[in-house]
Design an enzyme around this catalytic site. Structure first.
Site, short mmCIF file in Angstrom:
data_model
loop_
_atom_site.label_atom_id
_atom_site.label_comp_id
_atom_site.label_asym_id
_atom_site.label_seq_id
_atom_site.Cartn_x
_atom_site.Cartn_y
_atom_site.Cartn_z
N ARG A 159 0.85 -1.21 0.00
CA ARG A 159 0.00 0.00 0.00
C ARG A 159 0.87 1.24 0.00
O ARG A 159 0.56 2.23 -0.68
CB ARG A 159 -0.94 0.00 1.21
N CYS A 201 -1.38 6.35 8.84
CA CYS A 201 -1.67 5.03 8.27
C CYS A 201 -2.80 5.22 7.28
O CYS A 201 -2.83 6.21 6.54
CB CYS A 201 -2.01 4.03 9.36
#
Length: 241
Positions: A159, A201
């Site tokens: 990611r 995050c």
């Protein structure tokens, strides 16, 4: 001083799973706080998928879970999955310093478990919010590339690189960010030696795992609460690769 175990287990995309796990079996005497409903505000754009909870709402939920003056909180989840670290961070943010996270989560508990609900003695959590432990998108965007600040991306490497994005509409990372996947015990020297550390995050939950790890290493870090879900919704610069 009294103590209170708090079960903070959760699974992304499964809104009821945390309470289901709690009811199936928890540390005896533990209360439960839900990441989605009590440790976060409703999703917002901009703002992200897990904005910080309204202070008064959080104080009521924490009090109902037995958290207040003279109570030492022992938070746990499945083991560095973000829920326990999120409660740790929120309590400190709102002025309750007597809190720790059970290393290894419920899997490290050697005693028996108990199913069902628990009678919990309510307490009153006094709010004393601290300043300077968060940073918002506008300030962060204006400071990218400045000497002394390191931005840490706590998401999985794929990611971070922008190869996949299973949740948010845009793949990639904040330009210049360093990848320290949450739960990874290795903290790079460039992070530990930075003058200022910012952690994000996907939505501000698992970033708290890295903030906790840095705290254990003797370093304070700021949380970007909205994280990638907020950043990409604002159309801010993206880096990949």
């Amino acid at each position: 001083m009294n103590y209170q175990f708090v079960d903070c287990r959760w699974e992304l995309g499964k809104l009821e799973r945390g309470r289901e796990l709690y009811l199936e079996g928890h540390i005896p005497g533990a209360s439960f706080l839900d990441v989605e409903r009590e440790l976060s505000a409703p999703p917002a754009s901009p703002g992200g998928r897990h904005p910080l909870p309204d202070p008064e709402h959080f104080a009521r939920a924490a009090g109902a879970a037995g958290i207040g003056a003279g109570v030492f909180v022992l938070a746990y989840d499945q083991g560095s999955t973000g829920g326990a670290a999120r409660l740790w961070w929120l309590l400190r943010h709102f002025g309750h310093e007597d809190v720790a996270v059970l290393n290894g989560g419920i899997g490290a508990w050697a005693g028996p478990l108990r199913a069902g609900e628990e009678p919990v003695e309510a307490a009153e959590l006094a709010l004393r919010p601290r300043a300077g432990d968060t940073i918002e998108a506008e300030e962060l965007a204006g400071r990218l590339g400045q000497e002394g600040i390191v931005v840490v991306d706590a998401r999985a490497p794929e990611r971070y690189r922008g190869e996949v994005e299973p949740i948010d509409p845009v793949a990639g990372r904040i330009p210049g960010a360093v990848n320290v996947p949450f739960g990874d015990p290795r903290l790079p020297a460039e992070v530990l030696e930075a003058e200022e550390i910012v952690v994000y995050c996907g939505s501000g939950v698992t970033a708290c795992v890295d903030v906790l790890a840095l705290e254990r290493a003797g370093r304070e870090a700021k949380l970007y609460p909205g994280s990638w879900s907020d950043w990409c919704a604002r159309g801010l610069p993206v880096e990949r690769g």
